[in-house]
Design a protein around this motif. Sequence first.
Motif, mmCIF file in Angstrom:
data_model
loop_
_atom_site.group_PDB
_atom_site.id
_atom_site.type_symbol
_atom_site.label_atom_id
_atom_site.label_comp_id
_atom_site.label_asym_id
_atom_site.label_seq_id
_atom_site.Cartn_x
_atom_site.Cartn_y
_atom_site.Cartn_z
ATOM 1 N N LYS A 18 0.874 -1.205 0.064
ATOM 2 C CA LYS A 18 -0.214 -0.129 -0.028
ATOM 3 C C LYS A 18 1.116 1.148 -0.102
ATOM 4 O O LYS A 18 1.661 1.435 0.834
ATOM 5 C CB LYS A 18 -0.979 -0.176 1.293
ATOM 6 N N ALA B 57 0.929 5.553 -0.116
ATOM 7 C CA ALA B 57 -0.008 6.696 -0.024
ATOM 8 C C ALA B 57 1.041 7.875 -0.449
ATOM 9 O O ALA B 57 1.972 8.075 0.028
ATOM 10 C CB ALA B 57 -0.414 7.024 1.482
ATOM 11 N N VAL C 149 -2.537 5.353 -3.779
ATOM 12 C CA VAL C 149 -3.496 6.199 -3.437
ATOM 13 C C VAL C 149 -2.944 7.512 -3.226
ATOM 14 O O VAL C 149 -1.845 7.785 -2.577
ATOM 15 C CB VAL C 149 -4.543 5.695 -2.359
ATOM 16 N N THR C 150 -3.791 8.787 -3.542
ATOM 17 C CA THR C 150 -3.267 10.138 -3.165
ATOM 18 C C THR C 150 -3.990 10.549 -1.904
ATOM 19 O O THR C 150 -5.300 10.167 -1.799
ATOM 20 C CB THR C 150 -3.472 11.030 -4.477
ATOM 21 N N CYS C 151 -3.453 11.294 -1.120
ATOM 22 C CA CYS C 151 -4.243 11.568 0.180
ATOM 23 C C CYS C 151 -3.654 13.126 0.483
ATOM 24 O O CYS C 151 -2.646 13.696 -0.185
ATOM 25 C CB CYS C 151 -3.852 10.844 1.188
ATOM 26 N N HIS D 166 -8.855 11.374 -0.543
ATOM 27 C CA HIS D 166 -8.512 10.878 0.885
ATOM 28 C C HIS D 166 -7.764 11.743 1.788
ATOM 29 O O HIS D 166 -7.067 12.449 1.167
ATOM 30 C CB HIS D 166 -7.743 9.432 0.527
ATOM 31 N N ALA E 60 -5.413 7.447 5.193
ATOM 32 C CA ALA E 60 -4.506 6.671 4.198
ATOM 33 C C ALA E 60 -3.129 6.467 4.581
ATOM 34 O O ALA E 60 -2.595 5.340 4.630
ATOM 35 C CB ALA E 60 -4.484 7.505 2.837
ATOM 36 N N LEU E 61 -2.532 7.424 5.606
ATOM 37 C CA LEU E 61 -1.345 7.082 5.985
ATOM 38 C C LEU E 61 -1.182 6.276 7.021
ATOM 39 O O LEU E 61 -0.024 5.708 7.137
ATOM 40 C CB LEU E 61 -0.970 8.630 6.645
ATOM 41 N N ALA F 228 -0.768 3.000 5.147
ATOM 42 C CA ALA F 228 0.202 2.565 4.170
ATOM 43 C C ALA F 228 1.630 2.019 4.573
ATOM 44 O O ALA F 228 1.953 1.971 5.722
ATOM 45 C CB ALA F 228 0.319 4.171 3.711
ATOM 46 N N VAL G 153 5.070 5.815 2.245
ATOM 47 C CA VAL G 153 4.596 7.023 2.251
ATOM 48 C C VAL G 153 5.466 7.803 1.527
ATOM 49 O O VAL G 153 6.609 7.902 1.667
ATOM 50 C CB VAL G 153 4.453 7.699 3.397
#
Length: 344
Positions: free
Chosen positions: A11, A13, A47-49, A68, A72-73, A76, A79
């Motif tokens: 994952k 982020a 994903v973008t947050c 997001h 999300a962090l 993840a 990062v």
Amino acid sequence: MAVFTRPGLHKVAVLVRHGLLPIELGIPHALMGRARSATGERLYEVVTCAVAPGPIRTEGDFTVNVDHGTEALAEADTVIVPAAHDRDEPYDRGAMNPGLTEAFARIRPGTRVASICTGAFVLAAAGLLDGKRATTHWRASERFQRLFPSVRLDSDVLYIDEGSVLTSAGIASGVDLCLHMIRRDHGAAVANAVARRTVVPPHRDGGQAQFIRRPVPEPRVSSTGAARAWALRHLDRPLTLRELAERESMSVRTFTRRFRDEVGMSPQQWLTQQRIERARQLLEESDLSIDRIAAQAGFGSASTLRMHLQTALGVSPSAYRRTFRTGAAADTGNGTGMATDGSR
């Protein structure tokens, strides 16, 4: 509700801020988002947050809508913090604003954190770079050193891998950094496939200079390109300077001068560099013995290969193979297993 929806994938982020450089947001999505296993399965979910979801200003004439927030962090495994051209606390004062402080507090211990370009200011303001080596864009290096004296800044390299925290220089080195992380997580074959699909070089060593302080040579009718191509096909054999010069019908003196003008280093330095790259490829992708690899790369003996690899990368051939072959075969979870220092 969980932000990441694909169980089993690594994952990633990407934490963006106002003043975002859109191209830097695209790098992790284009590279890590396209990485596939040998059977064609996705390896990362990206994903973008943002600290506050919603429209994020870019340096262009458009915004990016981010769905997001900092949740999300907390999920993840990696990062990534790109640069932002809006002036903010990390860049101006070397400190975190409350929003970023809260965001970084949500990152789990052991999560890999990386920056692209001046995103390093955020990592430094968060205290993640204290006592560590780091890099950022060369134009921001004086400000970075002034704000973060506890960080050992090296502004002459493309990227630096300190294990759980990585930093890179300008935009293009963000590509190098993402490919390095893919290579570290899943091996050279996966990273090379991503590079081919994206039409970028599969590997630039982190210790390569950010920029070259010399004028571009005037174009010449004669070139050393044919000799270089021939040498790459014959790295397993001894190659003399005279032999290379004869391939271009030049004197040794003229060939050496032209070669340095075109490549930026001496023929012998270039040959050593190419032999190291050949050895690295064989260590990662083959089961050949160290002696056989040394012979095929043109080093002649395992001891000579060991000496050159130790000088260039700080590891032995066996340790290098163990690092990258293991990274490709094992499920490392957050991808923070041992890796060589990309900065040498």
